[in-house]
Design an enzyme around this catalytic site. Structure first.
Site, PDB file in Angstrom:
ATOM      1  N   GLY A  64      48.102  28.271  49.191  1.00 30.14           N
ATOM      2  CA  GLY A  64      48.285  29.286  48.172  1.00 30.14           C
ATOM      3  C   GLY A  64      47.163  30.299  48.248  1.00 30.14           C
ATOM      4  O   GLY A  64      46.070  29.986  48.745  1.00 30.14           O
ATOM      5  N   GLN A  88      41.775  36.958  45.547  1.00 33.69           N
ATOM      6  CA  GLN A  88      41.161  36.329  46.716  1.00 33.69           C
ATOM      7  C   GLN A  88      41.177  37.226  47.941  1.00 33.69           C
ATOM      8  O   GLN A  88      40.483  36.957  48.916  1.00 33.69           O
ATOM      9  CB  GLN A  88      41.858  35.009  47.035  1.00 33.69           C
ATOM     10  CG  GLN A  88      41.609  33.945  45.987  1.00 33.69           C
ATOM     11  CD  GLN A  88      42.279  32.661  46.381  1.00 33.69           C
ATOM     12  OE1 GLN A  88      43.457  32.464  46.113  1.00 33.69           O
ATOM     13  NE2 GLN A  88      41.519  31.781  47.027  1.00 33.69           N
ATOM     14  N   CYS A 114      39.725  25.192  47.686  1.00 33.05           N
ATOM     15  CA  CYS A 114      40.079  26.597  47.515  1.00 33.05           C
ATOM     16  C   CYS A 114      39.532  27.410  48.681  1.00 33.05           C
ATOM     17  O   CYS A 114      38.398  27.183  49.121  1.00 33.05           O
ATOM     18  CB  CYS A 114      39.498  27.106  46.195  1.00 33.05           C
ATOM     19  SG  CYS A 114      39.866  28.824  45.809  1.00 33.05           S
ATOM     20  N   LEU A 115      40.332  28.360  49.153  1.00 27.43           N
ATOM     21  CA  LEU A 115      39.882  29.217  50.240  1.00 27.43           C
ATOM     22  C   LEU A 115      38.656  30.031  49.855  1.00 27.43           C
ATOM     23  O   LEU A 115      37.862  30.399  50.715  1.00 27.43           O
ATOM     24  CB  LEU A 115      41.015  30.164  50.661  1.00 27.43           C
ATOM     25  CG  LEU A 115      42.279  29.503  51.201  1.00 27.43           C
ATOM     26  CD1 LEU A 115      43.347  30.545  51.509  1.00 27.43           C
ATOM     27  CD2 LEU A 115      41.980  28.652  52.421  1.00 27.43           C
ATOM     28  N   HIS A 125      46.852  26.246  40.034  1.00 28.28           N
ATOM     29  CA  HIS A 125      45.609  26.654  40.704  1.00 28.28           C
ATOM     30  C   HIS A 125      45.634  28.160  40.984  1.00 28.28           C
ATOM     31  O   HIS A 125      44.682  28.877  40.662  1.00 28.28           O
ATOM     32  CB  HIS A 125      45.449  25.854  42.001  1.00 28.28           C
ATOM     33  CG  HIS A 125      44.253  26.224  42.808  1.00 28.28           C
ATOM     34  ND1 HIS A 125      43.187  25.377  42.976  1.00 28.28           N
ATOM     35  CD2 HIS A 125      43.940  27.344  43.515  1.00 28.28           C
ATOM     36  CE1 HIS A 125      42.273  25.960  43.752  1.00 28.28           C
ATOM     37  NE2 HIS A 125      42.721  27.164  44.088  1.00 28.28           N
ATOM     38  N   GLU A 126      46.729  28.636  41.562  1.00 35.79           N
ATOM     39  CA  GLU A 126      46.830  30.069  41.887  1.00 35.79           C
ATOM     40  C   GLU A 126      46.925  30.920  40.628  1.00 35.79           C
ATOM     41  O   GLU A 126      46.327  31.995  40.543  1.00 35.79           O
ATOM     42  CB  GLU A 126      48.016  30.327  42.815  1.00 35.79           C
ATOM     43  CG  GLU A 126      47.936  29.623  44.155  1.00 35.79           C
ATOM     44  CD  GLU A 126      46.612  29.794  44.894  1.00 35.79           C
ATOM     45  OE1 GLU A 126      45.981  30.876  44.779  1.00 35.79           O
ATOM     46  OE2 GLU A 126      46.195  28.846  45.570  1.00 35.79           O
ATOM     47  N   HIS A 167      43.590  31.828  39.111  1.00 36.46           N
ATOM     48  CA  HIS A 167      42.874  32.930  39.778  1.00 36.46           C
ATOM     49  C   HIS A 167      43.164  34.275  39.094  1.00 36.46           C
ATOM     50  O   HIS A 167      42.302  35.146  39.060  1.00 36.46           O
ATOM     51  CB  HIS A 167      43.284  33.030  41.252  1.00 36.46           C
ATOM     52  CG  HIS A 167      42.545  32.108  42.153  1.00 36.46           C
ATOM     53  ND1 HIS A 167      41.187  32.182  42.377  1.00 36.46           N
ATOM     54  CD2 HIS A 167      42.991  31.072  42.915  1.00 36.46           C
ATOM     55  CE1 HIS A 167      40.818  31.247  43.236  1.00 36.46           C
ATOM     56  NE2 HIS A 167      41.897  30.557  43.573  1.00 36.46           N
TER      57      HIS A 167
END
Length: 157
Positions: free
Chosen positions: A46, A51, A89-90, A131-132, A135
């Site tokens: 995701g 991000q 997480c990225l 999670h997304e 953000h």
């Protein structure tokens, strides 16, 4: 399509609230496709607008291979139950943490064509979507996590 740079923890953009998308245009679609390509290149499941430096309420999620969801202006309508598991997480490379999330959610969003969709997710899919979604409100998983740590190396025997 292009691979974009992933914004890392410490950059203030990750702590800001995103603005709604007023219309799903070709530019928005291209951005979402770039996000999908970036997510895959980074081996994520995701990625959200902030991000990649885009302060719009949109994210791309692929909780399972070749099952991609494009979420524009998502709204979580219902949450049910509880589950606890590890997340990464990225934008926070090299760490994992244990997070409590709903077991099931119902979410409404516009798709790539600008059509409103309502989805029901449970288990891992619900984790990825929550999670997304966080953000978009400037929340990182580490804000909710316990036991934030470096992942243990997996060795083959």
């Amino acid at each position: 399509m292009a691979i974009r740079n992933v914004v890392l923890e410490g950059d203030e953009i990750l702590r800001k609230h995103c603005r709604e998308v007023t219309e799903v245009t070709d530019r928005i679609r291209t951005t979402l496709e770039d996000m999908r390509e970036t997510m895959r290149a980074e081996m994520g499941c995701g990625i959200a607008g902030p991000q990649v430096g885009v302060m719009r309420r949109m994210f791309v999620a692929e909780p399972e291979p070749d099952r991609v969801y494009y979420m524009v202006n998502p709204v979580i309508l219902e949450k049910e139950g509880s589950q606890v598991g590890d997340e990464a997480c990225l934008s926070v490379p090299g760490l994992i943490g244990t997070v409590e999330r709903p077991e099931r959610i119902k979410i409404k969003a516009l798709d790539l064509d600008g059509n409103e969709q309502v989805y029901d997710f449970e288990g891992w899919d619900a984790v990825v979507m929550c999670h997304e979604y966080d953000h978009l409100d400037g929340i990182l998983y580490t804000d909710k996590a316990t036991n934030v740590r470096e992942p243990e190396e997996i060795t083959e025997e």
